[in-house]
Design an enzyme around this catalytic site. Sequence first.
Site, short mmCIF file in Angstrom:
data_model
loop_
_atom_site.label_atom_id
_atom_site.label_comp_id
_atom_site.label_asym_id
_atom_site.label_seq_id
_atom_site.Cartn_x
_atom_site.Cartn_y
_atom_site.Cartn_z
N ARG A 40 0.73 -1.03 0.11
CA ARG A 40 0.11 -0.02 0.19
C ARG A 40 0.91 1.26 0.03
O ARG A 40 0.35 2.35 -0.39
CB ARG A 40 -0.99 -0.12 1.31
CG ARG A 40 -2.05 -1.08 1.00
CD ARG A 40 -2.94 -1.16 1.95
NE ARG A 40 -4.23 -1.81 1.72
CZ ARG A 40 -5.04 -2.34 2.48
NH1 ARG A 40 -4.96 -2.02 3.73
NH2 ARG A 40 -6.08 -3.16 2.17
N LYS A 226 -20.61 -15.76 2.05
CA LYS A 226 -21.99 -15.56 2.26
C LYS A 226 -22.68 -14.81 1.19
O LYS A 226 -22.48 -14.04 0.61
CB LYS A 226 -22.26 -14.70 3.32
CG LYS A 226 -21.74 -15.75 4.83
CD LYS A 226 -21.77 -14.90 5.81
CE LYS A 226 -21.64 -15.54 7.36
NZ LYS A 226 -21.61 -14.84 8.37
N GLY A 379 -9.56 -7.79 -1.61
CA GLY A 379 -10.03 -8.96 -0.60
C GLY A 379 -9.32 -10.27 -1.10
O GLY A 379 -8.27 -10.17 -1.62
N GLY A 402 -13.46 -3.59 0.54
CA GLY A 402 -14.77 -3.18 0.74
C GLY A 402 -15.31 -2.02 -0.36
O GLY A 402 -16.40 -1.92 -0.59
P1 AMP Z 1 -15.95 -13.30 1.76
O1 AMP Z 1 -15.21 -12.53 2.39
O2 AMP Z 1 -17.41 -13.24 1.78
O3 AMP Z 1 -15.41 -12.77 0.24
O4 AMP Z 1 -15.37 -14.88 1.55
C1 AMP Z 1 -14.17 -15.22 1.65
C2 AMP Z 1 -14.07 -16.36 2.46
O5 AMP Z 1 -14.89 -17.45 1.84
C3 AMP Z 1 -12.74 -17.17 2.31
O6 AMP Z 1 -12.00 -17.42 3.58
C4 AMP Z 1 -13.07 -18.83 1.88
O7 AMP Z 1 -12.45 -19.75 2.80
C5 AMP Z 1 -14.47 -18.76 2.26
N1 AMP Z 1 -15.16 -19.74 1.54
C6 AMP Z 1 -15.11 -19.81 0.17
N2 AMP Z 1 -16.16 -20.92 -0.16
C7 AMP Z 1 -16.45 -21.46 0.93
C8 AMP Z 1 -17.09 -22.85 1.11
N3 AMP Z 1 -17.68 -23.59 0.18
N4 AMP Z 1 -17.60 -23.21 2.53
C9 AMP Z 1 -16.95 -22.20 3.38
N5 AMP Z 1 -16.14 -21.21 3.17
C10 AMP Z 1 -16.04 -20.73 2.16
#
Ligand code: AMP
Length: 422
Positions: A40, A226, A379, A402
């Site tokens: 950064r 999620k 991210g 974000g």
């Molecule tokens: P996000 O911050 O919502 O973009 O989520 C990223 C995280 O989602 C990463 O740490 C992944 O390990 C997790 N992730 C991706 N696929 C899965 C899955 N099938 N089950 C649980 N966690 C997941």
Amino acid sequence: MNYNKKTVKDIDVKGKKVLCRCDFNVPQDKKTGAITDDKRIVAALPTIKYLLEQGAAVIACSHLGKPEPSFEKWVKKQTEKGKDPAELTEEKWKKTMAALTLAPVAKRLSELLGQEVIMASDVVGPDAQAKAAALQPGQIMLLENTRFEKGETKNDPAFAKTMADMADVYVSDAFGAVHRAHASTAGVAEYLPAVSGFLIQKELEIIGGALANPKRPLVAILGGSKVSSKIGVINNLLEIADTIIIGGGMAYTFSAAKGGKVGDSLLEADWMDYANEMVEKAAAKGVKLLLPIDTVVADAFDANANHKVVPTGEIPDGWQGLDIGPDTVKLYCDAVKDAGTVIWNGPMGVFEFPAFAKGTEAVAEALSKTKAITIIGGGDSAAAVQQLGYADKMTHISTGGGASLEFMEGKELPGVACLLDA
Ligand code: AMP
């Protein structure tokens, strides 16, 4: 939102004092405080160097971490986390604040620039004021962590004005913080002519361009854990994209909503109706919505868990989906081959475990080979692409997690909206 903003090149900064908001929120070693990744700081160099070369005096500022500037609030938060109030002394609080000083950043920035970076011991206090007043063209100083001041996150106008009063011009180059309406990211623009630095200019040009006028077909790949955190993006991209690809943990909510068996996979039952709505909306709009057809399932959330491939929607009890399966990989990689633009946000599986990283790796590789404009949201997807060595094969890797998410949601970014229109 208008993405066409004035930049440092559109104004004369010679002899001016320029307040330059950077994103120096760098990762540090918890014990030693040493900066573990200076990306950064490096990313901020082009704008800073340009300003110095043009004969500006640069007053750089940034936040670092999440200091709590009120002792009472700090005690409250720590108590909520289960800490013993008897141990929460003022001395301890001061120590946690002091650990978030920007002094190590000033040192690293000075090494990278090859010139002294004058460090202020406060944000708008007597030291910062005196140093800013004495600052000469071609010199640079760094204010202390902006979040040491209560007025920063509250976007307090009086605090913003005090900060702005030290300078003649405001340059915003902290893309990672433009989704926050804080004093140093937006408030100061009320009192100064405000333009973007090169970092933000590039983000606006590339991401803004892909959203407003994409080279088609536009394929969006959305993964991560999620559905609830990606609804805004799915919703907005349904208005813009030609194809939307869903992977990661959120795919199981879609699968369950269609009546599929998801075993112990991540499931947001409250969002199942919404998932169905999205499928219907895509069909009504003629947007291709691709969901996994097979899944790598594991008998535990563990790097060494037993695993096998099953059709999506047929995940046995006691098993959970941790990655997209090989047929899905093929389907998704084929879908990006002839894309004009690909936007990617969120991993396809638990890529932190090598056994479940194949889907994410395959998508990264497919993107590295396509002729499409490839945009990686900040991210986890940015980290994955970097880890796999494909970073230089992508058109753009966003510097804000974000911020890029909110950008893709179509939300107004306060740190961009406050800049002068071109
Ligand atoms: P996000 O911050 O919502 O973009 O989520 C990223 C995280 O989602 C990463 O740490 C992944 O390990 C997790 N992730 C991706 N696929 C899965 C899955 N099938 N089950 C649980 N966690 C997941």
